[in-house]
Design a protein around this motif. Structure first.
Motif, PDB file in Angstrom:
ATOM      1  N   MET A  28      -6.644  75.143 -11.976  1.00  0.00           N
ATOM      2  CA  MET A  28      -5.358  75.133 -11.629  1.00  0.00           C
ATOM      3  C   MET A  28      -4.360  75.190 -12.868  1.00  0.00           C
ATOM      4  SD  MET A  28      -3.123  75.218  -9.047  1.00  0.00           S
ATOM      5  CE  MET A  28      -3.954  74.777  -7.656  1.00  0.00           C
ATOM      6  N   MET A  29      -4.559  74.370 -13.653  1.00  0.00           N
ATOM      7  CA  MET A  29      -3.791  74.351 -15.006  1.00  0.00           C
ATOM      8  C   MET A  29      -3.837  76.000 -15.571  1.00  0.00           C
ATOM      9  SD  MET A  29      -2.167  71.951 -14.626  1.00  0.00           S
ATOM     10  CE  MET A  29      -1.021  71.905 -16.223  1.00  0.00           C
ATOM     11  N   ASN A  30      -5.018  76.317 -15.560  1.00  0.00           N
ATOM     12  CA  ASN A  30      -5.465  77.690 -16.430  1.00  0.00           C
ATOM     13  C   ASN A  30      -5.400  78.967 -15.576  1.00  0.00           C
ATOM     14  OD1 ASN A  30      -5.828  76.055 -18.847  1.00  0.00           O
ATOM     15  ND2 ASN A  30      -8.194  75.904 -18.354  1.00  0.00           N
ATOM     16  N   GLY A  31      -5.100  78.690 -14.300  1.00  0.00           N
ATOM     17  CA  GLY A  31      -4.901  79.896 -13.496  1.00  0.00           C
ATOM     18  C   GLY A  31      -3.684  80.243 -13.676  1.00  0.00           C
ATOM     19  N   SER A  32      -3.652  81.345 -12.796  1.00  0.00           N
ATOM     20  CA  SER A  32      -2.395  82.301 -12.578  1.00  0.00           C
ATOM     21  C   SER A  32      -1.121  81.385 -12.139  1.00  0.00           C
ATOM     22  CB  SER A  32      -2.536  83.442 -11.786  1.00  0.00           C
ATOM     23  OG  SER A  32      -2.714  83.093 -10.227  1.00  0.00           O
ATOM     24  N   SER A  33       0.021  81.951 -12.670  1.00  0.00           N
ATOM     25  CA  SER A  33       1.136  81.178 -12.163  1.00  0.00           C
ATOM     26  C   SER A  33       1.633  81.300 -10.774  1.00  0.00           C
ATOM     27  CB  SER A  33       2.527  81.967 -13.006  1.00  0.00           C
ATOM     28  OG  SER A  33       2.333  81.694 -14.344  1.00  0.00           O
ATOM     29  N   GLY A  34       1.237  82.794 -10.237  1.00  0.00           N
ATOM     30  CA  GLY A  34       1.199  82.832  -8.957  1.00  0.00           C
ATOM     31  C   GLY A  34       0.397  81.965  -7.882  1.00  0.00           C
ATOM     32  N   LYS A  35      -0.749  81.695  -8.075  1.00  0.00           N
ATOM     33  CA  LYS A  35      -1.404  80.367  -7.758  1.00  0.00           C
ATOM     34  C   LYS A  35      -0.975  79.106  -7.768  1.00  0.00           C
ATOM     35  CE  LYS A  35      -6.248  78.363  -7.511  1.00  0.00           C
ATOM     36  NZ  LYS A  35      -7.607  78.461  -8.052  1.00  0.00           N
ATOM     37  N   LEU A  36      -0.405  78.958  -8.970  1.00  0.00           N
ATOM     38  CA  LEU A  36       0.202  77.497  -9.025  1.00  0.00           C
ATOM     39  C   LEU A  36       1.574  77.490  -8.252  1.00  0.00           C
ATOM     40  CD1 LEU A  36       0.501  74.857 -10.590  1.00  0.00           C
ATOM     41  CD2 LEU A  36       1.556  75.972 -12.453  1.00  0.00           C
ATOM     42  N   ALA A  37       2.234  78.451  -8.087  1.00  0.00           N
ATOM     43  CA  ALA A  37       3.480  78.676  -7.382  1.00  0.00           C
ATOM     44  C   ALA A  37       3.291  78.423  -6.171  1.00  0.00           C
ATOM     45  CB  ALA A  37       4.259  79.925  -7.745  1.00  0.00           C
TER      46      ALA A  37
END
Length: 364
Positions: A335-344
């Motif tokens: 999650m922390m290294n994933g895309s900003s879209g996934k986190l949002a």
């Protein structure tokens, strides 16, 4: 003037005495509302279906081949459920616990200290200490097991190698193949000390965490059912609690669906979902059975519900913030290294679940 004051005081004392008598009578008045009795009975089955479907859907969706629910929907349910659990803890448990233990129907001693908050804090630290003990015990057992396995692997390698040393020409035979297979299956671990076996990802740890979550949710569900059976505002409360229990079931089911258990324990998530599904209906049935004797405002009822709500709030606060949010976001490298879209998307789902469950707290 003294005579006038004396009369005023007498009138005030009389009014206070009458008010106190009415208040005491209201606190100890037994018997729930008899309005909508048939609909209250029907609510047992409506909520049973809603709660069970909400809890079972994520589990069946993940296991079913024909249902084919997109992974995005499963992720939404998981993160949405985290928000639901957090809002349940603060809005639907902690606040009612404070109101119950601060009621004027209780003695003044109960209002001299915020007992609901103290019980909630006690519950948080109790779960925290229990989890520390469980993790330390589990890690020690896994480390001991790892040591035994390493010793067994080493013994097997030595035995296999000693079998081929006397005659090196036979090394290309079946024994040599066995040695190579053993070395491939059990490669020496270079970072064994830096990455010891962890209890956190073991089936037992998942069972413990889920049991804690279910315990807090089930206590809350029983109280909700009892309230729905006797409350005078049933007409407004009923549809709200249907949504409430369905959302809460979805939150629990999403967590149960994520459990990675051995095949022989695959039934555990389904059983846990069914247990949740029947708790509120059982509470409603119990409330209807004792509605002529049950006094919601009595000191015994207020203390019982206040203590249970406060303890359950602590359980869900710890589970929601530590087990769900922290593990899913802060300690999750993907999650922390994933895309900003996934986190949002994940954060938006959490906040949506929290907002909707908080909104339901306006009525229930």
């Amino acid at each position: 003037m003294a005579d006038v004051l004396s009369v005023s005081q007498i009138v005030a004392l009389g009014a206070h005495a009458m008010h106190g008598g009415e208040e005491e009578e209201e606190c100890n008045r037994a018997g729930g509302s008899d309005s909508y009795l048939k609909l209250r009975v029907a609510s047992i089955f409506v909520i049973l279906v809603g709660s069970s479907l909400g809890a079972l859907f994520p589990i069946l969706a993940q296991r079913s081949r024909w249902l084919r629910v997109p992974g995005r929907v499963i992720d939404f349910a998981k993160y949405f459920g985290s928000g639901v659990i957090i809002a349940t803890a603060f809005i639907h448990l902690l606040l009612p616990g404070m109101e119950a233990l601060g009621s004027s129907c209780l003695s003044a001693a109960w209002r001299e200290y915020p007992y609901a908050l103290a019980l909630c804090m006690f519950s948080i630290f109790g779960i925290f200490v229990m989890e520390i003990i469980a993790i330390r015990w589990g890690n020690s057992k896994l480390a001991a097991l790892e040591t035994q396995q390493d010793s067994a692997k080493s013994s097997i390698r030595n035995s296999a190698v000693s079998m081929v040393k006397p005659d090196e020409k036979t090394y290309e035979g079946s024994t040599a193949i066995l040695v190579r297979e053993l070395q491939y299956a059990y490669p020496p671990s270079e970072d064994a000390e830096s990455s010891p076996p962890s209890f956190n990802d073991s089936p037992l740890a998942q069972l413990v965490g889920t049991a804690i979550l279910e315990f807090g949710v089930v206590l809350h569900s029983v109280l909700i059912g009892l309230t729905l059976a006797v409350d005078e505002g049933f007409k407004v409360l009923f549809p709200v609690i249907v949504f409430h229990q369905t959302f809460e079931g979805l939150a629990l089911g999403a967590r149960l669906a994520q459990m990675q258990l051995p095949t022989r324990y695959s039934y555990v998530p389904v059983v846990a979902a069914l247990i949740f599904g029947v708790t509120s209906p059982l509470g409603i049935a119990a409330g209807l059975a004792v509605r002529t004797m049950y006094a919601p405002g009595s000191p015994t009822a207020l203390i019982t519900s206040g203590v249970m709500d406060s303890l359950s709030a602590g359980i869900l606060i710890y589970t929601g913030l530590v087990e769900l949010l922290a593990h899913e976001f802060l300690f999750n490298k993907e999650m922390m290294n994933g895309s900003s879209g996934k986190l949002a998307f994940a954060l938006g789902s959490v906040m949506l679940g929290c907002a909707l469950m908080s909104l339901l707290g306006r009525w229930a």
